[in-house]
Enzyme design. Structure first.
Site, PDB file in Angstrom:
ATOM      1  CB  CYS A 195      30.392 -57.282 -42.407  1.00 46.28           C
ATOM      2  SG  CYS A 195      32.032 -57.303 -43.161  1.00 46.28           S
ATOM      3  CG  ASP A 196      26.079 -53.101 -42.572  1.00 46.15           C
ATOM      4  OD1 ASP A 196      26.131 -53.761 -43.634  1.00 46.15           O
ATOM      5  OD2 ASP A 196      26.052 -51.855 -42.561  1.00 46.15           O
ATOM      6  CG  MET A 197      21.396 -56.467 -41.096  1.00 46.45           C
ATOM      7  SD  MET A 197      19.653 -55.993 -40.971  1.00 46.45           S
ATOM      8  CE  MET A 197      19.743 -54.233 -41.361  1.00 46.45           C
TER       9      MET A 197
ATOM     10  N   GLY B  39      26.218 -57.017 -45.657  1.00 45.33           N
ATOM     11  CA  GLY B  39      27.375 -57.866 -45.953  1.00 45.33           C
ATOM     12  C   GLY B  39      28.650 -57.077 -46.211  1.00 45.33           C
TER      13      GLY B  39
END
Lengths: 135, 135, 135, 135
Positions: free
Chosen positions: C17-19, C21
């Site tokens: 998962c990235d920034m 979410g």
């Protein structure tokens, strides 16, 4: 600020940040690996060539001290030093430093050897030469 | 060679190569994403800020044509263009070009929109401004 | 719900998962690749072995339609079908489906061929056999 | 074989292997992180929820001893134990074990704390409860 054999400049890419909005812990190993390979290349040693020559540098131990997190947009650099730690082992000492304020973000120590064609650990000649130059 | 709104320089990192000795297919999306974010930043739009402002750019479709594989040590650049494709959608047209010989390695088309606070797709104002400048 | 030649179960890992979410866009290609390799393995074809035999399957085009984002903790599965698209090309049709509610999250189409020892595209025999079984 | 608080099963995915044909060194940290989060989840602690509650578990130090390399197709599991190492720090002790022969591939020690809303390190209550159960 310590002196380094080699420094490599980076910038955080957004996909390297995780749900916490900071660079994921594992990504620092990618930064360190890339800086090591660029350092070796700068010193005339091509990692991909080594692999093709059946000399397999292997990492035996990694120690990472996380000081402060890098985040989206941060510019940083990785400083690289190298030292011999035993007859068949060497270590890269690496610092990750944020460019804007020269703050130490992470320091890492990566110990390795190389596996020769017989599958035995052996200090590769190119590293021996490197160490003699590095001192 | 086409003209681009923005170009970003890269170099393949060894950890991006897979067992076949070439850059893993998924990694190109990372290159394209980073080039898009740098392009937006260059044009005054900070992707991380957008996320913090609750504007969520979302990718709805990706098309990638793989022409030639990048491999260890290759320098390359990503050229970026942008166009409006519907009332609420825009697309980034991106080429991955090997620096040494200007060969096209991959061309990609990434279509997106943005999700507003109500959870509905909406063309973000910053992209509208961008498109008017891009033409 | 369509029928699939093969289904592979996954669960989102937080580092994917990235920034925002949610699972980073590029990660879906990893899911699809792993599901394809597991599908081939299930059908008796080992991707790593192919590489060692100097048969290099290559992806020529990827199309991904992002429908809904996967997020931390989501269980999902990837359904795989395969079809011949030309004399020397085949395509994997893949759906990413959230297990909890059977919602389609992404559908992908990955077109490929294989490069033989002479460096020319060639439909690998194992895929020909597979396609005759798949029909 | 040591006893573990929790074990999580994995299988190497081909995209995790690098040019050397083995799992890239950094990927082990992903395995360890996922096993930790699954361990916490199993014990009733959701990492993504913690982040949303503004409790930020942070890793302060990682030590990894690489024993043998995992390669394409290997099934393996990660065993997890946890111990308190100071008033505000705890450590996960983790072993990566190849399923086929129970060989130890890597052992890792990940030390962490949590940062509270005031930005200060604090042992999170859920970890205190966990440690009292783990003993």
């Amino acid at each position: 600020m310590a002196e380094y054999l080699y420094r490599h400049d980076f910038k955080v890419r957004d996909y390297e940040c995780d749900m916490q909005g900071i660079v994921n812990n594992a990504v620092y190993q990618h930064y360190l690996e890339h800086a090591r390979h660029e350092c070796l290349l700068h010193l005339g040693i091509n990692f991909a060539d080594l692999t093709r020559q059946n000399i397999h540098p292997v990492v035996t131990r990694v120690e990472l001290d996380y000081k402060r997190p890098l985040t989206s947009g941060d510019a940083f650099w990785v400083g690289v030093n190298i030292e011999q730690t035993s007859r068949i082992r060497f270590a890269f000492l690496q610092d990750v430093v944020r460019t804007a304020d020269n703050k130490l973000m992470l320091s890492g120590r990566t110990t390795g050897t190389a596996i020769n064609e017989q599958g035995r650990p052996e200090m590769p000649q190119c590293i021996i030469d490197l160490l003699s130059k590095a001192t």
